[in-house]
Enzyme design. Sequence first.
Site, PDB file in Angstrom:
ATOM      1  N   CYS B 131     -11.246  91.249 -30.012  1.00 53.24           N
ATOM      2  CA  CYS B 131     -11.472  90.289 -28.929  1.00 53.24           C
ATOM      3  C   CYS B 131     -11.091  88.861 -29.317  1.00 53.24           C
ATOM      4  CB  CYS B 131     -12.929  90.327 -28.488  1.00 53.24           C
ATOM      5  SG  CYS B 131     -14.118  90.285 -29.843  1.00 53.24           S
ATOM      6  N   HIS B 238     -16.101  84.072 -25.592  1.00 56.27           N
ATOM      7  CA  HIS B 238     -15.834  83.541 -26.931  1.00 56.27           C
ATOM      8  C   HIS B 238     -15.104  82.207 -26.801  1.00 56.27           C
ATOM      9  CE1 HIS B 238     -17.157  87.232 -28.534  1.00 56.27           C
ATOM     10  NE2 HIS B 238     -16.047  87.724 -29.043  1.00 56.27           N
TER      11      HIS B 238
END
Lengths: 337, 337
Positions: B131, B238
């Site tokens: 990710c 994130h």
Amino acid sequence: MKKYNVAVVGATGMVGRKFLQVLEERKLPVENYYLFASARSAGKKVAFMGKEYTVEELTETCFDGKDIDIALFSAGGGTSEKFAPVAVKAGALVIDNSSAWRMDPKVPLVVPEVNPEDIAWNSGIIANPNCSTIQAMVALKPLDDKYKIKRVVYSTYQAVSGAGMGGYSDLENGINGDAPKKFPYPIFGNCLPQIDVFDEDDYTKEELKMINETRKILHHDDMRITATTVRVPVFHGHSESINVEFEKDYDLDDLKKTLADFPGLIVMDEVKKGEGSGIYPMAVEIAGKDEVYVGRIRRDRSVESGVNLWVVADNIRKGAATNAVQIAQKWIDMQNK
Amino acid sequence: MKKYNVAVVGATGMVGRKFLQVLEERKLPVENYYLFASARSAGKKVAFMGKEYTVEELTETCFDGKDIDIALFSAGGGTSEKFAPVAVKAGALVIDNSSAWRMDPKVPLVVPEVNPEDIAWNSGIIANPNCSTIQAMVALKPLDDKYKIKRVVYSTYQAVSGAGMGGYSDLENGINGDAPKKFPYPIFGNCLPQIDVFDEDDYTKEELKMINETRKILHHDDMRITATTVRVPVFHGHSESINVEFEKDYDLDDLKKTLADFPGLIVMDEVKKGEGSGIYPMAVEIAGKDEVYVGRIRRDRSVESGVNLWVVADNIRKGAATNAVQIAQKWIDMQNK
């Protein structure tokens, strides 16, 4: 040994109250304390050193006739700009926590473990550096001395308490979905890549503070530095990811020992390959501590001689109150030499 | 146009459920869907595409006789290692979200906006990158193409959802003071400078993933990279502070335009000197989005040609499910050319 008269200016704010707490813990040789604040807080009673103090209003004449030796300022920049010279004129050494005087070439900017010698050339005011700078200095100073730093890349993870009580409340109330009041955007469950207003080159003032104050404190004017400063949903304790490139090569064990030997710095760095959890500094554990903690010490193989560090400290203690009181202690020591 | 049979393996986990959601949104030309999970979850009913699916148990023979064209794996690394070859043998293209196959030289590692051409040389398995790597790639690819990247310093601010439902619960329950179950230390009000276990040189596996996967995806084997990856108390999204050094010099407006022109990347970068709040990507706003967002784009004057970026994406969407489904879409497009 002489006893000193000490004033705390801005005694009712978040940092000001921590000043009082640290003063209680550190037992300086003090004759009298005086607490000052703005008109709004003047008259408040504050329990301190086992008795009750009344907060006096900060005015142009408030220091007169009190023979104040040291005035610890934790008010805003504007207040410091106006009243620090007033306190100096009344005979006090001002230790100022605002950003007002930090980059003034006539004002030393001091982290006592790092550049205590700069205390000597003060002309009435000593500036306490920015919270995020102070903790970085304690980790970088021994490395700059030994390996000469060429370049630093800072990325910070800064606690809401750095923005005072309003920042603290924004995180606390944000848990319940309340809109922020201090910050421009929600901080609960978020990261805000802006601390303070924007300035030159689209850097924030916080980022420029880290860059400029680092150079001044380390007396290393050509050090190459860049910074990205970020507010994170943490109540207490700033964390910093610091990437450092050196002029000289180093041995990793030697570097770790160099860090461990430096006063005020604690190495917390235990990892085992393949195992679950390592030991490294974390904000929740370091909150309430006076030292700076460093971990995740790893060679950065992307440059000839580089290292990554993870540096954590209590931003209100070492990042503000503790550092200021340490400056006062050091100055007192120097008077008595 | 041919319609495809699609399997989702690990359909009941946090990422697996996002796979189903993204598949519903993107309307691939699908004939039949099959949902698989471990024995523990087999038999569960799942509402999907307007009907009710029964989750089947993942076994050595579960793909037989179903003529599955694409199998989207979002199970753990061990499951992928064992069952991806089973699915390939049964005739499926496997798009695998685990780390099991990513660094296998026979397996392409793909971000569709970045290296779609690598899809062509698959031999049955295509790996979905980590990710934190995916979002960085979308921002760095156009810059590497135009200015040639010399070195990257990553510092990440990663959401708890990257650790699955357990990570999510740890943050939620941590608000009430509950001890963590998924993470080794509390995540509420804290930053954990460790994601995944420790490996070579005291780097974590997450850090090594960012380093190695970046090089593989950008086909830039000698790119100098270092990384510090940190878990922060954020539910979704994130954030990454990325410091980049180039071989060639650049013009800042040109660089911003280069980023803005790249597919899947949105520039969100408005700041005014001296004014309160700028505009930049933040986790709480980017959660739920499929694109990668970049802001805080500033020249880094500490090197000849450098830039700082702040890159944010939804780690479960673009960082996992969306990227995998985009690979499937791209592969389907290539079959029909």
